[in-house]
Design a protein around this motif. Structure first.
Motif, PDB file in Angstrom:
ATOM      1  N   HIS A   1       5.367   5.520 -34.897  1.00 61.19           N
ATOM      2  CA  HIS A   1       4.312   6.116 -33.247  1.00 61.19           C
ATOM      3  C   HIS A   1       3.189   6.666 -33.847  1.00 61.19           C
ATOM      4  N   SER A   2       3.438   7.325 -34.963  1.00 59.97           N
ATOM      5  CA  SER A   2       2.376   8.171 -35.648  1.00 59.97           C
ATOM      6  C   SER A   2       1.128   7.419 -36.334  1.00 59.97           C
ATOM      7  N   PHE A   3       1.326   6.006 -36.502  1.00 64.35           N
ATOM      8  CA  PHE A   3       0.620   5.605 -37.111  1.00 64.35           C
ATOM      9  C   PHE A   3      -0.168   4.901 -35.871  1.00 64.35           C
ATOM     10  N   THR A   4       0.556   4.840 -34.350  1.00 66.03           N
ATOM     11  CA  THR A   4      -0.077   4.673 -32.981  1.00 66.03           C
ATOM     12  C   THR A   4      -0.642   5.482 -32.776  1.00 66.03           C
ATOM     13  N   HIS A   5      -1.189   6.453 -32.960  1.00 64.85           N
ATOM     14  CA  HIS A   5      -1.831   7.740 -32.199  1.00 64.85           C
ATOM     15  C   HIS A   5      -2.459   7.105 -33.735  1.00 64.85           C
ATOM     16  N   GLN A   6      -3.078   7.593 -34.585  1.00 65.96           N
ATOM     17  CA  GLN A   6      -3.850   7.110 -35.562  1.00 65.96           C
ATOM     18  C   GLN A   6      -4.857   6.545 -35.252  1.00 65.96           C
ATOM     19  N   ALA A   7      -4.046   4.979 -35.239  1.00 65.99           N
ATOM     20  CA  ALA A   7      -5.107   3.546 -34.588  1.00 65.99           C
ATOM     21  C   ALA A   7      -5.488   3.917 -33.960  1.00 65.99           C
ATOM     22  N   ARG A   8      -4.956   5.031 -32.067  1.00 67.71           N
ATOM     23  CA  ARG A   8      -5.523   4.618 -31.361  1.00 67.71           C
ATOM     24  C   ARG A   8      -6.962   5.852 -31.333  1.00 67.71           C
ATOM     25  N   ASP A   9      -6.787   6.868 -32.546  1.00 68.14           N
ATOM     26  CA  ASP A   9      -8.193   7.985 -32.416  1.00 68.14           C
ATOM     27  C   ASP A   9      -9.295   7.286 -33.049  1.00 68.14           C
ATOM     28  N   PHE A  10      -8.832   5.974 -34.046  1.00 64.42           N
ATOM     29  CA  PHE A  10      -9.041   5.925 -34.923  1.00 64.42           C
ATOM     30  C   PHE A  10     -10.184   4.972 -34.444  1.00 64.42           C
TER      31      PHE A  10
END
Ligand code: SOE
Length: 401
Positions: free
Chosen positions: A343-352
């Motif tokens: 999920h940390s990567f999904t959040h990273q993609a979200r913010d990007f």
């Protein structure tokens, strides 16, 4: 996306999921994935959900259809790919550590600053910033709930190369990875502690060690697993034949003390030889008004000690960071329904995506990535000079110079 192994799979999972979970101004389309081996990248494209594949990363940079280039390769190719992508006007997400050397990282940060003026965004992939409990930690510090920060205590411990027969994979080669435990996992705790405290590391004193200096050559590797190359030419040992070996050219462990510019004292330990510790990233911050503690192996939780409570009620509170009020969590499940590493990567993609779509610069920037690289470099130099105190300059000043 360039690269499709461990990080490539984690990023693909994020690109696939992000628009299904978060309401964003634009949608990610997974157009083209690149890898050097045509057969393997074709399989990866199919398995990970990419429309097409190529064996030449320049195809991504040259394509008019592509807006974002996601760099998930080992560190030795970050600079070349990211610089070409920025020059072509692509927004760039680049895995950590930003590069293998200070000069590469400085060139990338300078190119990112220039590209910003043309609305081209870039971000370094320190994904643990996006764990909700870590984001909450930062919020507590920023809100003054910890008071004046006195101590930062950070460890990142793994054990996947404890066996001396574990092969010489790319992460153990300086020319591919830049450094060992230091750059791979030490970089995470350097970034995370600077992010959470809002303070910069100004100097370090370090020791590093390579416990196993020679290892068998690998046949293949995937993620953190690898097999010995039985077909490689063998050499005669005293006890008969043994597999061909190569030299380990990176650190297995790095330990250092540091000062932060807000006055805090910090200790850091990064090791791949912490037997039994699989992926144990732990950070504790002590302030004049309280303490917070985070453990990645219990990533839905945050420990908080509030010293402003009446003496009779003081004690560590275990906060389950799964409420809708917590960072990122309103998009997921009801309270108490846990999330994990991916999920940390999904959040990273979200913010990007949000930053690119709304025209703001995402963090951590390439300048933030350079700041971490300057610390890695100072740690290496300090260790080479018998732990001598080594200053770390502010990254932006070194980019301007
Ligand atoms: C290997 O040590 C590794 O995969 C790192 O490269 C990642 O950055 C970290 O998240 C987990 O461990």
């Amino acid at each position: 996306m360039v690269g499709y192994a461990f990080m490539g799979a984690a990023h693909s999972q994020a690109w696939r999921t992000v628009n299904r979970v978060f309401d964003l101004p634009t949608r990610a389309r997974m157009s083209l994935v690149c890898g050097r081996d045509a057969g393997k990248v074709a399989d990866a494209a199919d398995r990970l959900g990419w429309d097409a594949y190529t064996t030449d990363w320049r195809d991504l940079v040259a394509s008019d259809d592509i807006d974002v280039v996601d760099v998930c390769t080992p560190g030795d190719s970050h600079a070349e790919i990211a610089l070409a992508a920025l020059a072509a006007g692509k927004h760039v997400l680049c895995e950590k550590p930003l590069a293998n050397t200070i000069s590469e990282a400085r060139a990338m940060a300078a190119a990112a600053v220039t590209a910003q003026a043309a609305g081209v965004r870039s971000m370094c992939g320190f994904n643990y910033r996006r764990v909700p409990a870590v984001a909450m930690m930062r919020q507590l510090v920023a809100d003054g709930r910890l008071g004046v920060i006195r101590h930062v205590r950070a460890t990142y411990l793994q054990d996947w190369i404890v066996d001396p027969q574990f092969p010489l994979v790319w992460r153990l080669q300086r020319d591919r990875a830049g450094s060992g435990a230091l750059g791979d996992i030490g970089a995470h705790i350097i970034d995370l502690t600077q992010y959470v405290t809002g303070q910069r590391i100004t100097g370090v004193s370090a020791i590093t060690e390579t416990f196993v200096k020679e290892r068998p050559l690998p046949a293949g590797s995937s993620g953190l697993a690898a097999t010995v190359d039985g077909a490689a030419p063998t050499v005669d040992g005293a006890d008969g034949h043994r597999p061909a070996t190569g030299l380990v050219t990176v650190d297995d462990a790095a330990v250092f003390v540091a000062r932060l510019d807000g006055g805090a004292l910090a200790t850091y330990e990064a090791s791949r030889f912490a037997t039994g510790r699989k992926n144990a990233l732990r950070v504790e911050i002590n302030g004049s008004l309280g303490t917070v503690a985070f453990d990645l192996e219990r990533l839905n939780e945050l420990e908080f000690y509030d010293a402003t409570r009446p003496a009779a009620e003081q004690g560590f509170t275990r906060i389950l960071v799964t409420e809708g009020e917590h960072p990122y969590m309103s998009a997921w499940w009801p309270p108490g329904h846990l999330i994990g590493y991916e999920h940390s990567f999904t959040h990273q993609a979200r913010d990007f995506i949000e930053a690119v779509a709304t025209g703001v610069d995402p963090a951590p920037s390439f300048v933030d990535g350079l700041q971490v690289q300057l610390v890695l470099d100072a740690v290496t130099r300090s260790a080479e000079l018998g732990s001598s105190w080594t200053e770390v300059e502010p990254a932006l000043a070194t980019v301007a110079a």
